[in-house]
Structures are given as C-alpha cells and as structure tokens.
Design a protein around this motif. Structure first.
Motif, mmCIF file in Angstrom:
data_model
loop_
_atom_site.group_PDB
_atom_site.id
_atom_site.type_symbol
_atom_site.label_atom_id
_atom_site.label_comp_id
_atom_site.label_asym_id
_atom_site.label_seq_id
_atom_site.Cartn_x
_atom_site.Cartn_y
_atom_site.Cartn_z
ATOM 1 N N VAL A 47 1.045 -1.074 0.042
ATOM 2 C CA VAL A 47 -0.084 0.182 0.286
ATOM 3 C C VAL A 47 0.778 1.152 0.241
ATOM 4 O O VAL A 47 2.045 1.354 0.740
ATOM 5 N N ARG A 48 0.622 2.059 -0.680
ATOM 6 C CA ARG A 48 1.305 3.498 -0.682
ATOM 7 C C ARG A 48 0.474 4.717 -0.098
ATOM 8 O O ARG A 48 -0.839 4.662 -0.654
ATOM 9 N N VAL A 49 0.569 5.083 0.828
ATOM 10 C CA VAL A 49 -0.136 6.351 1.436
ATOM 11 C C VAL A 49 0.264 7.526 0.704
ATOM 12 O O VAL A 49 1.421 8.183 0.819
ATOM 13 N N ILE A 50 -0.638 8.316 -0.004
ATOM 14 C CA ILE A 50 -0.313 9.472 -0.649
ATOM 15 C C ILE A 50 -1.326 10.553 -0.427
ATOM 16 O O ILE A 50 -2.569 10.356 -0.137
ATOM 17 N N SER A 51 -0.696 11.717 0.028
ATOM 18 C CA SER A 51 -1.505 12.648 0.312
ATOM 19 C C SER A 51 -2.319 13.555 -0.574
ATOM 20 O O SER A 51 -2.289 13.268 -2.014
ATOM 21 N N PRO A 52 -3.333 14.204 -0.257
ATOM 22 C CA PRO A 52 -4.139 14.954 -1.354
ATOM 23 C C PRO A 52 -3.468 15.694 -2.296
ATOM 24 O O PRO A 52 -3.667 15.950 -3.551
ATOM 25 N N GLN A 53 -2.129 16.160 -1.858
ATOM 26 C CA GLN A 53 -1.441 16.985 -2.989
ATOM 27 C C GLN A 53 -0.219 15.825 -3.684
ATOM 28 O O GLN A 53 0.326 16.524 -4.722
ATOM 29 N N GLY A 54 -0.608 14.616 -3.635
ATOM 30 C CA GLY A 54 0.169 13.592 -4.335
ATOM 31 C C GLY A 54 1.587 13.278 -3.610
ATOM 32 O O GLY A 54 2.404 12.525 -4.260
ATOM 33 N N GLU A 55 1.962 13.682 -2.407
ATOM 34 C CA GLU A 55 3.086 13.437 -1.759
ATOM 35 C C GLU A 55 3.031 11.850 -1.144
ATOM 36 O O GLU A 55 1.977 11.777 -0.581
#
Length: 341
Positions: free
Chosen positions: A289-297
C-alpha cells in the motif's frame, strides 16, 4: 454521453443516504446463508457511533515510513485459486467478497468477526467491490450479472440497482463509492466480463439518485479502485494496469470535473481514504500500500506477503486498516481514523 435508465425508488437509508434504485427486482430464492443485521459498535467514538461515515473531530496522525501489515490467520484461504476483495466494515465485523478463478468467477460474501470467526454471509453473491448503506445493507459491484446490486444483510435478499448503459450491459463492475446524497460512482473494467456482451470501452460511471447513468471517464484502461474524500468533494480512481495512475476529480454540484493525475502507479487495485484525506493505494503485484497525500506526496508504504487487492478502515475507532488479497486478510493498527469502505 448521457442516457437514462428505468427508475424505481428503493431507499438504502432512512436518513442521508437515499439511493434511487433502478428496476429493482427481489430474488425469488434468497441466498442460503443470510446473517443477522450488524449491531452498532458500542465502543466506537461518539461521532462514529452516531454516524458510521462521520470522521471524529480529532482524526489522528498519518502513518509515515515503511510499515508491514500482519496476516489474520483465521481468514487464510486458497490464494492460488481466488481472491478476497471489496472489504467493508460494519458493526463489529469485516465483510468482503471471496471469488474463485473458475468459470464465471463464482463469488460469496464472507464475514470476519471482531473475535476472529470467519463466516459465510451470502452465497452466492457474484460480488467484487462492496460499499455500505446507512440502513445496514451492502451495495455491491457484481460481475455475475454485470450490475450494481443491493444485499440486505437481514434476510440475504438481492435487488438490482442498475445494469446497463445505452441499452447494453456493463462489462464487469469492479468497485464503487457512495456519496452522502446517494450518488454511486463505480468502475467497469473487463476483468470478469465472461462473454461477448458488454461495453466497447472500460469506463468510470456515475449513477444519480434519479437512476441516470453517465460517463465520468473513459480514458483509463481498466479502471479499478475508487473512493471519495472525507468531505465528498473529490473522487479518486486508480487504474491503467502495469503503467497505471491515481487520478483525482473535483466534484462540483455533484458532478465530476476533469481529472488530474495525482500519482503514477504499478498495477493499481483498490483504494481507502483516511479522515485526513490521505489515499491508501494498493498495488496488486507489488504487494504494498502506498499512502499518498491529497497533494500527491507519498507518506508511507505498508507491505504484505501476497498479492494485494483492496483496503478499508475498521475496528472500534476505525483506526485499523484491513487489507484483502490472494486468499488473505491483513491488518495494521494506525494512529489515524479512516472511512469504513
């Protein structure tokens, strides 16, 4: 392009979630193993107990770094011949689809209780992705009938929501998300299409509360995972296969605007979202799983020991991330609450 489907109104909820079900027909013979309706979780946060879709005032802290989820032994299955998919948490149990790779991809809905018992809830179900209605019913993307279906967990009955676009059946509805007003968003790849009938393209669709079906996006090859932000103002879709994308669409007045790619990804599958708005993107063959912020980080990675399909938050305070995959369910406790499907 736009088209209308025949409309009947069957409410999935007596409160905010009122889904207009198109051409609903109750099965004459209910599935063999219905379950009792799940009861509210008395140990949940006050906000969560009042409304299972409402995030707590203090959602917590997002994960960071490299983490690993733990396999739940009670749910171990035959990963060589099938997949677990579409997890959703309701009451004190995790529900998920269990389908085989044999002809027709036969499927049933399983229930993993908080005390570790694995049970069959509905068999057969023909389901893949699952979502939750506030009346306790499950809304399912079903490949057996190429439609969206509603399953009543009290008596096991099934009703059709919608099953076609422009007079033709869908390919194999895969995953779905439900807005607060009852609008359904779903992906329609061709993974379990099964025969020659279906659509000429794989697409992301919107089903309005009036039963009208419209296309959100037809430019992603085999769109797969789909989820909404906690505030319901952004739709996320993952797809594209080996060289895939995570795409975000702003929602304005209930309509999806042009999407933009948030991240590139390898063989993306299902999605989950925490109460901070971070997206939990499962990568099937990468087993992570990759956890990605709403900004794409990218904030964190969570690894497992088999191919991965989907994710959801559950547990008493919705701070346990559950993952499904090739004959396995994993869990990891986090410091942030998330949405239950």
């Amino acid at each position: 392009m736009r088209t209308s489907t025949p409309t009947v109104l069957t409410l999935l909820s007596t409160s905010l979630l009122a889904i207009a079900l198109a051409a609903c027909q109750r099965d004459a013979d209910p599935p063999a193993a219905p379950v009792e309706p799940a009861q509210p979780d008395a140990t949940a946060d006050v906000d969560a107990a009042a409304d299972p879709f409402q995030c707590p005032a203090d959602p917590g802290t997002a994960p960071s770094g490299e983490l690993a989820a733990t396999r739940i032994a009670a749910a171990d299955g035959d990963g060589a011949n099938g997949l677990y998919e579409g997890p959703v948490w309701t009451g004190d149990a995790l529900y998920f689809s269990d389908f085989r790779f044999s002809e027709g991809f036969p499927s049933k809905i399983r229930r993993l209780t908080a005390d570790g018992r694995l049970e069959t809830a509905i068999d057969p179900s023909g389901s893949n992705g699952l979502a939750l209605g506030r009346d306790g019913a499950l809304v399912a993307a079903t490949h057996d009938r190429k439609e969206l279906s509603r399953y009543d967990l009290m008596d096991g009955s099934r009703m059709r929501i919608v099953g076609e676009y422009q007079g033709q059946p869908f390919n194999s509805p895969n995953d779905l998300a439900v807005s607060e007003d009852g609008t359904i968003w779903f992906t329609d790849p061709d993974f379990q299409r099964g025969d020659a009938t279906g659509q000429e393209r794989t697409r992301v669709y919107r089903v309005g509360t009036d039963g009208e079906v419209t296309v959100v996006d037809d430019s992603i090859a085999n769109p797969n995972g789909i989820a909404l932000s906690p505030s319901g103002d952004t739709l996320y879709v993952a797809g594209g296969g080996e060289q895939g994308v995570l795409r975000a669409y702003a929602l304005v007045d209930g309509q999806a605007q042009a999407g933009h790619d948030l991240a590139s990804t390898t063989v993306p599958d299902g999605l989950a979202v925490d109460c901070l708005g971070n997206v939990y993107l499962t990568e099937h063959t990468q087993r992570r799983v990759r956890v990605i912020s709403p900004q794409g980080e990218q904030l964190a990675t969570i690894t497992v020991d088999a191919n991965l399909t989907n994710a959801t938050f559950g547990g008493p305070q919705r701070r346990t991330l559950y993952l499904t995959g090739a004959g396995a369910v994993w869990s990891i406790d986090l410091d942030v609450a998330g949405l239950p499907y």
